[in-house]
Design an enzyme around this catalytic site. Structure first.
Site, PDB file in Angstrom:
ATOM      1  N   LYS A 296      -3.421  -4.277   3.040  1.00 27.20           N
ATOM      2  CA  LYS A 296      -2.387  -5.249   2.672  1.00 27.20           C
ATOM      3  C   LYS A 296      -1.099  -5.002   3.453  1.00 27.20           C
ATOM      4  O   LYS A 296      -0.505  -5.922   3.991  1.00 27.20           O
ATOM      5  CB  LYS A 296      -2.101  -5.204   1.159  1.00 27.20           C
TER       6      LYS A 296
ATOM      7  N   ARG B  40      -0.754  -7.674  -9.991  1.00 25.03           N
ATOM      8  CA  ARG B  40      -1.871  -6.755 -10.007  1.00 25.03           C
ATOM      9  C   ARG B  40      -2.772  -6.995 -11.212  1.00 25.03           C
ATOM     10  O   ARG B  40      -3.777  -6.342 -11.362  1.00 25.03           O
ATOM     11  CB  ARG B  40      -1.269  -5.366 -10.135  1.00 25.03           C
TER      12      ARG B  40
ATOM     13  N   ARG C 171      -6.480   7.980   5.771  1.00 26.78           N
ATOM     14  CA  ARG C 171      -5.135   7.414   5.894  1.00 26.78           C
ATOM     15  C   ARG C 171      -4.067   8.501   5.837  1.00 26.78           C
ATOM     16  O   ARG C 171      -4.132   9.422   5.036  1.00 26.78           O
ATOM     17  CB  ARG C 171      -4.875   6.394   4.777  1.00 26.78           C
TER      18      ARG C 171
ATOM     19  N   ARG D 257      -1.132  10.810   1.284  1.00 26.84           N
ATOM     20  CA  ARG D 257      -0.609  10.485  -0.042  1.00 26.84           C
ATOM     21  C   ARG D 257      -1.424  11.210  -1.103  1.00 26.84           C
ATOM     22  O   ARG D 257      -2.637  11.338  -0.979  1.00 26.84           O
ATOM     23  CB  ARG D 257      -0.715   8.972  -0.289  1.00 26.84           C
TER      24      ARG D 257
ATOM     25  N   ARG E 152      -8.656   4.342  -8.489  1.00 23.95           N
ATOM     26  CA  ARG E 152      -7.881   3.144  -8.125  1.00 23.95           C
ATOM     27  C   ARG E 152      -8.813   1.959  -7.918  1.00 23.95           C
ATOM     28  O   ARG E 152      -8.468   0.827  -8.252  1.00 23.95           O
ATOM     29  CB  ARG E 152      -7.064   3.413  -6.857  1.00 23.95           C
TER      30      ARG E 152
HETATM   31  P1  ADP Z   1      -2.790   0.667  -3.061  1.00 24.67           P
HETATM   32  O1  ADP Z   1      -2.838  -0.823  -2.927  1.00 24.67           O
HETATM   33  O2  ADP Z   1      -3.209   1.370  -1.837  1.00 24.67           O
HETATM   34  O3  ADP Z   1      -3.443   1.175  -4.314  1.00 24.67           O
HETATM   35  P2  ADP Z   1       0.083   0.611  -3.603  1.00 24.67           P
HETATM   36  O4  ADP Z   1       1.001   1.275  -2.653  1.00 24.67           O
HETATM   37  O5  ADP Z   1       0.089  -0.876  -3.670  1.00 24.67           O
HETATM   38  O6  ADP Z   1      -1.342   1.197  -3.243  1.00 24.67           O
HETATM   39  O7  ADP Z   1       0.336   1.168  -5.075  1.00 24.67           O
HETATM   40  C1  ADP Z   1       0.387   2.544  -5.368  1.00 24.67           C
HETATM   41  C2  ADP Z   1       0.522   2.743  -6.867  1.00 24.67           C
HETATM   42  O8  ADP Z   1       1.745   2.138  -7.330  1.00 24.67           O
HETATM   43  C3  ADP Z   1      -0.564   2.081  -7.710  1.00 24.67           C
HETATM   44  O9  ADP Z   1      -1.715   2.896  -7.829  1.00 24.67           O
HETATM   45  C4  ADP Z   1       0.156   1.889  -9.043  1.00 24.67           C
HETATM   46  O10 ADP Z   1       0.240   3.111  -9.760  1.00 24.67           O
HETATM   47  C5  ADP Z   1       1.554   1.520  -8.609  1.00 24.67           C
HETATM   48  N1  ADP Z   1       1.739   0.056  -8.470  1.00 24.67           N
HETATM   49  C6  ADP Z   1       1.976  -0.645  -7.333  1.00 24.67           C
HETATM   50  N2  ADP Z   1       2.102  -1.963  -7.564  1.00 24.67           N
HETATM   51  C7  ADP Z   1       1.926  -2.107  -8.912  1.00 24.67           C
HETATM   52  C8  ADP Z   1       1.923  -3.235  -9.793  1.00 24.67           C
HETATM   53  N3  ADP Z   1       2.117  -4.492  -9.341  1.00 24.67           N
HETATM   54  N4  ADP Z   1       1.704  -3.005 -11.113  1.00 24.67           N
HETATM   55  C9  ADP Z   1       1.504  -1.765 -11.596  1.00 24.67           C
HETATM   56  N5  ADP Z   1       1.492  -0.656 -10.817  1.00 24.67           N
HETATM   57  C10 ADP Z   1       1.705  -0.814  -9.489  1.00 24.67           C
END
Ligand code: ADP
Ligand code: ZN
Length: 218
Positions: free
Chosen positions: A15, A90, A129, A162, A173
């Site tokens: 993304k 999400r 990554r 990370r 996840r």
């Molecule tokens: P990825 O898409 O690789 O899982 P992100 O960087 O988008 O990683 O998100 C990392 C973490 O941040 C998620 O696992 C969650 O804990 C939190 N997070 C991000 N966006 C949201 C969201 N819209 N709602 C709830 N938690 C979120």
């Protein structure tokens, strides 16, 4: 021309990378909830302290915190000419909240772009990554390492893995994605907004797709 899109896809579907390639051609805000949360963790804000344990476990941070954060972010100047939302919404309640936020601003979404990729490809990608801990630049330990080991090409910061990119957390996840986020596919499909893009190939697949839509006047 304003363009308002959301990117939906499992962790590791690229993304952030797709958003960056769209942004290079279209000067709209790239809003990543994960990046904003990680900045808050680094800065030690109250939000960051609350969010950290959910993030480290691969769980979602509570909707009310995320929605308040996005309400503030979408009101900023740079978001007025359009935006790419990366990592939000999400789940269905966040999608409903986004829809009322935009209604309140008399704006509408142009498309929900779904990045399609298999779980196994995701696991393979994410375990490789690496990210810059200062500027967020993304690397791959195998296919795109920084020129000097552990040092960011663009800012000289430290390139690290990370905490949530370990395989057990990645699996978690993915499970959260299938349970919470995948229902958004049906949500946006039934509203005629879903656009499917294969995410296992080029890093500008989403950009190309959006430009082809625009060229055909859809
Ligand atoms: P990825 O898409 O690789 O899982 P992100 O960087 O988008 O990683 O998100 C990392 C973490 O941040 C998620 O696992 C969650 O804990 C939190 N997070 C991000 N966006 C949201 C969201 N819209 N709602 C709830 N938690 C979120
Ligand atoms: Zn950097």
């Amino acid at each position: 021309m304003a363009m308002r899109i959301i990117l939906i896809g499992p962790p590791g579907s690229g993304k952030g990378t797709q958003a960056t390639s769209i942004r290079e051609k279209h000067p709209i805000a790239h809003i990543s909830t994960g990046d904003i949360l990680r900045e808050n963790v680094r800065a030690g804000t109250e939000l960051g302290q609350t969010a950290k344990r959910f993030m480290d476990a691969g769980q979602l941070v509570h909707d009310n915190l995320i929605i308040a954060m996005m309400r503030a972010r979408l009101a900023e100047d740079d978001a007025q000419n359009g935006f790419i939302l990366d990592g939000f919404p999400r789940n269905v309640s966040q999608a409903d909240a986004l829809s009322s936020l935009l209604d309140g601003m008399s704006l509408r979404l142009d498309a929900a772009v779904l990045l399609e990729i298999s779980d196994e490809t995701v696991v393979r990608r994410l375990t490789c990554r690496r990210v810059c801990s200062s500027c967020g630049s993304i690397y791959n330990a195998l296919s795109h390492p920084p020129k000097a080991r552990g040092v960011c090409d663009s800012c000289g910061g430290r390139v690290v893995q990370r905490a949530d990119d370990q395989e057990s957390v990645i699996r978690n996840r993915l499970a959260v994605y299938h349970k919470e986020t995948a229902p958004l596919v049906e949500y946006y499909e039934s509203r005629g907004m879903l656009r499917r893009v294969p995410a296992d190939g080029e890093s500008n697949a989403a950009l190309k797709y959006l430009e082809s839509l625009r060229a055909s006047g859809k």
